[in-house]
Design an enzyme around this catalytic site. Structure first.
Site, mmCIF file in Angstrom:
data_model
loop_
_atom_site.group_PDB
_atom_site.id
_atom_site.type_symbol
_atom_site.label_atom_id
_atom_site.label_comp_id
_atom_site.label_asym_id
_atom_site.label_seq_id
_atom_site.Cartn_x
_atom_site.Cartn_y
_atom_site.Cartn_z
ATOM 1 N N GLU A 135 0.839 -1.211 0.000
ATOM 2 C CA GLU A 135 0.000 0.000 0.000
ATOM 3 C C GLU A 135 0.869 1.254 0.000
ATOM 4 O O GLU A 135 0.646 2.197 0.762
ATOM 5 C CB GLU A 135 -0.977 -0.023 1.176
ATOM 6 C CG GLU A 135 -1.957 -1.185 1.069
ATOM 7 C CD GLU A 135 -3.014 -1.215 2.153
ATOM 8 O OE1 GLU A 135 -2.955 -0.379 3.071
ATOM 9 O OE2 GLU A 135 -3.909 -2.083 2.086
ATOM 10 N N GLU A 151 -3.847 -9.123 -0.070
ATOM 11 C CA GLU A 151 -4.446 -8.854 1.243
ATOM 12 C C GLU A 151 -5.948 -8.700 1.058
ATOM 13 O O GLU A 151 -6.406 -8.037 0.120
ATOM 14 C CB GLU A 151 -3.857 -7.581 1.854
ATOM 15 C CG GLU A 151 -4.347 -7.276 3.265
ATOM 16 C CD GLU A 151 -3.603 -6.082 3.863
ATOM 17 O OE1 GLU A 151 -2.370 -5.998 3.666
ATOM 18 O OE2 GLU A 151 -4.253 -5.239 4.497
#
Length: 833
Positions: free
Chosen positions: A418, A526
């Protein structure tokens, strides 16, 4: 003849016992001195540390404190203190070691470490997760006392989005070798050609010389199987360089290899021997596994030619009440629990793991995504690694790949999670001079033929640089990132450096992935982020609770607990069942790494204080399975599964939702006090069955059947008040090495001997014999008592006490007591290996 025979045997035994080890890798973790605080003189060799605390490593000083909102790490960082700490160790090297080269290897220090030996600064590393080596030789005194000093600075807080721990929290090794030796992480072993009938093994060995002389040596590479038998060998001559490195390439062929897989993780090892004038002067071992794999854009992941869906979890590095301090048995226990669930994959979220985790993944059969960074240049926390990234990213990434690239369990590298450079809000105008030069200098070195034709943003250039570092060191595995921007405009995707596209969440983009990413391969790096507290239920169970409303919007409620029905999740995530439904159905999705396998310290989403640990885990912080564990077990294994929940202690007449996860059966019938409440069957895409039952005390019984025959039955009974304590150890025999552990589950029983699932009694522990209480826990994310205290309140009827051996053999007796309850004790045997 008897005398002669005896003399021959004695001669043989004496010859073996006096053989000198050519490479000594000694555990360097015992008897360190520790001081929590700062003293600028503590690096001096003559400093008086006699009043400092004596302890063994690995050590995490933060976990020893009580949780508090006043700690600057905040609840996001675990609500535990940081600070500055010093470590010192006195040691003596025998005169016989003079002329050898002596290194110290640190597996990880969190963070900002500086190391001195005999008052000389020999190095510093800011990254808290990376492993590194220093050469001590120039500063050592052989046959005399030496002092090593380490300063650890974790005072700037917060520097992490989760609990980091503080100190020399991974293992330390003292390595003594001949001046001509296999270098640090000095082998690179690949299997470029593998079939079920044969395999080619390529071995690249780096030999380092630490003295200013040239010499010719012979390098032997010997393949040894899991039974310790030699399979094949090769040798070649190497011309070493004066005070430098030389590289040798060799190849072996193996007939009928035992292939490494998640079900049968067969391990070989390559023994590298350096001989000089016919004498072995160094020996170095590299465990390996032989396997081949592919990621297919349409069909997903294939291991050794067979389709395998990656059924993985993300995990942070803490070990519950042990904190961040590495313990092999604690890691092994976590992996055992996950393996029993059917899990076959680990993502090392979001930084380099301990070497011990990867060793265990090799031996136990896990598909590992090894992750390097949680941030690049753009910060996520006020004092995080972004401040060091410009200077240190090349070294840290290089050291990670060199350390880990021989592990058969690793199937992909992740260079970021991220990362905020996915978007354009960071551009060249906002970079400082050092960062701008870093990226532009790299851009000038690129082979223009390998760069996408479109104009590249500085963030895409940085992506290319990091991927290039990985591929130069290990071209055998794909590179990916975990991305929460799933559009092709993502600057990481625009670099075209990602060999597998990694999506974090955004399940609405999974099915039609190829419309936006034609020809690309997909892994869900994820997903889910469902919220659960073990043993806590919010009804009705078919009503969804999405907390918080937005990730940046504060959320609170009277009770800081989440529902264990799989009806509670964050707005960017979804339920476990919704995630698995998509992963299971679509072949082009290679697999998933769920957030998370275990609860972890810090990041207590959706709450804040007094919550101090996560709710995301399938398993709680103490290692107790939440109910959804059995949904995965019913889907991810071939075991017969029937899990009935919740407990059966409610208010009279209350409507209670009763769920069952099951497998290998056509239906489940539910009974209350012998009366059938009906038979239920899962429809396509469903993973549980549900009854809504008015509570009345007694016995719930579920029976699963296939073709009319009973497969399993389960009962849950109403309990009365607690009267006694039950202690159950996962291992009643442990090793007397000062490290081994036994995890003792604590429950209370009613007069009928039934476990009381709602009990919250305070249990106090004492220990006698050759063991210590290493920690206690209950899985409650709101418990503010230090996890090192020898007492714990039960949470949803359970707690755990972790018993650690000493180096003395003998009996360990753990006693548990609670006001108004009958006490109990358990015996654990501790013996030398």
């Amino acid at each position: 003849m008897k005398i002669l025979y005896g003399l021959i045997i004695i001669s043989i035994l004496c010859g073996c016992s006096t053989q000198v080890k050519v490479r000594d890798r000694a555990d360097f973790t015992e008897n360190w001195k520790f001081y929590l605080g700062d003293d600028s003189l503590a690096n001096k060799a003559q400093y008086d540390d006699s009043k400092w605390r004596t302890l063994d490593l690995p050590h995490d000083w933060s976990i020893e404190a009580d949780f508090s909102l006043s700690n600057p790490a905040t609840p996001g960082g675990g609500a535990l203190p940081g600070g500055v700490g010093w470590y010192r160790k006195e040691f003596t090297l025998d005169k016989s070691s003079e002329g050898k080269t002596v290194y110290i290897d640190f597996d990880g220090i969190y963070w900002n470490s500086k190391v001195w030996v005999n008052g000389h600064l020999i190095g510093e590393r800011p990254n808290g997760y990376i492993s590194f080596r220093y050469d001590l030789t120039p500063y050592l005194k052989f046959g005399e006392k030496n002092i090593i000093s380490v300063r650890v600075d974790n005072s700037q807080q917060p520097n992490s989005r989760w609990y980091s721990g503080s100190g020399i929290y991974r293992n330390v090794w003292l390595v003594t070798v001949d001046p001509v030796h296999v270098d640090y992480n000095g082998t690179y072993i690949t299997t470029p050609v593998v079939t079920k009938d044969s395999a080619e093994i390529k071995i690249v060995t780096t030999i380092r010389t630490t003295e200013n002389t040239l010499s010719d040596v012979e390098l032997y590479s010997i393949l040894v199987d899991a039974e310790g038998k030699e399979v094949t060998r090769i040798n070649s001559s190497v011309n070493t360089t004066a005070s430098g490195v030389a590289t040798s390439e060799q190849a072996l062929k193996v007939e009928q290899p035992n292939l490494w897989s998640v079900d049968k993780p067969y391990m070989y090892k390559v023994v590298s021997q350096i001989k000089q004038n016919g004498k072995i002067i160094d020996e170095y071992e590299t465990p390996i596994g032989i396997r081949y794999f592919t990621f297919d854009k349409d069909k997903g992941f294939f291991l050794n030619g067979e389709s395998v869906k990656i059924k993985g979890v993300c995990n942070h590095h803490d070990l519950g009440c042990l904190g961040a301090a590495v313990n092999v048995r604690a890691i092994e226990r976590q992996l055992e629990i996950l393996k029993e669930m059917g899990c076959n994959g680990i993502r090392t979220a979001h930084n380099p793991p301990s070497p011990e985790l990867l060793d265990l993944c090799d031996k136990m059969g896990f598909i590992v995504m090894d992750e390097a960074f949680d941030m690049w240049r753009k910060k996520k926390s006020p004092y995080d690694y972004s401040q060091f990234f410009p200077e240190w990213h090349e070294r840290d990434l290089t050291d990670l790949i060199l350390r880990d690239r021989n592990h058969p369990s690793i199937f992909m590298w992740s260079i970021g999670n991220e990362i905020l450079e996915q978007w354009s809000h960071i551009d060249a105008d906002t970079l400082d001079l050092q960062q701008a030069n870093m990226v532009l200098n790299f851009a000038n070195t690129l082979d223009k033929k390998s760069v996408p034709s479109k104009d590249l943003h500085v963030n895409s250039l940085l992506t290319l640089k990091l991927a290039d570092i990985v591929k130069q060191l290990d071209p055998t595995r794909p590179v990916t990132t975990g991305n929460n921007e799933t559009e092709p405009s993502n600057h990481i995707f625009r670099s075209e450096a990602m060999e597998i596209i990694g999506f974090n969440y955004h399940e609405n983009n999974w099915v039609n992935f190829h419309e936006k990413f034609p020809g690309q391969k997909l892994i869900i790096t994820e997903s889910t982020s469902a919220l659960m507290s073990r043993g806590y239920y919010i009804m009705p169970s078919d009503s969804m609770n999405i907390w918080p409303e937005r990730w940046d919007k504060p959320f609170d409620r009277t009770v800081h607990q989440c529902s264990s029905y799989d009806n509670n999740h964050v707005p960017w995530g979804t339920t476990h069942e919704d995630t698995w439904r998509l992963i299971k159905e679509y072949d082009h999705i290679s697999g998933v790494y769920l957030w998370t396998g275990f609860d972890y310290l810090g990041e207590p989403t959706p709450f804040w204080w007094p919550s101090r640990s996560s709710y995301f885990g399938i398993i709680d912080l103490a290692g107790f399975a939440k109910d959804v564990y059995y949904m995965y077990q019913s889907e991810w294994t071939n075991k017969d599964v029937l899990h009935l929940f919740p407990h059966w202690n409610w208010d009279e007449g209350q409507l209670v939702d009763v769920w069952a996860y099951y497998s290998n059966a056509d239906e489940v019938e539910l009974y209350l006090n012998g009366k059938s409440l009906g038979t239920k069957t899962k429809k396509d895409g469903e993973f549980h069955v549900l009854w809504r039952v008015p509570y009345t005390k007694g016995t719930l019984k579920a029976v699963s059947r296939k073709n009319g025959k009973e497969v399993l039955s389960r009962e849950i009974k109403t309990t009365s008040k607690p009267v006694s304590i039950r202690l159950t150890a996962d291992r009643n025999k442990i090793t007397a090495d000062g490290k081994d552990l036994s995890f003792v589950t604590v429950e209370v029983l009613d007069a009928d001997g039934l476990v009381v699932p709602t009990a919250d009694n305070l249990i106090k522990f004492s220990i006698a014999g050759n063991g210590i209480i290493a920690g206690t826990d209950n899985g409650n994310p709101t418990d503010s008592l230090s996890l090192k205290k020898p007492e714990r309140q039960l949470f949803s009827g359970k707690a755990i006490a972790v018993i650690q051996s000493t180096r003395k053999e003998g009996k360990i007796v753990l006693k548990a007591s609670s006001e108004g309850l009958e006490s109990n004790y358990i015996e654990i045997s501790s013996k030398k290996r």
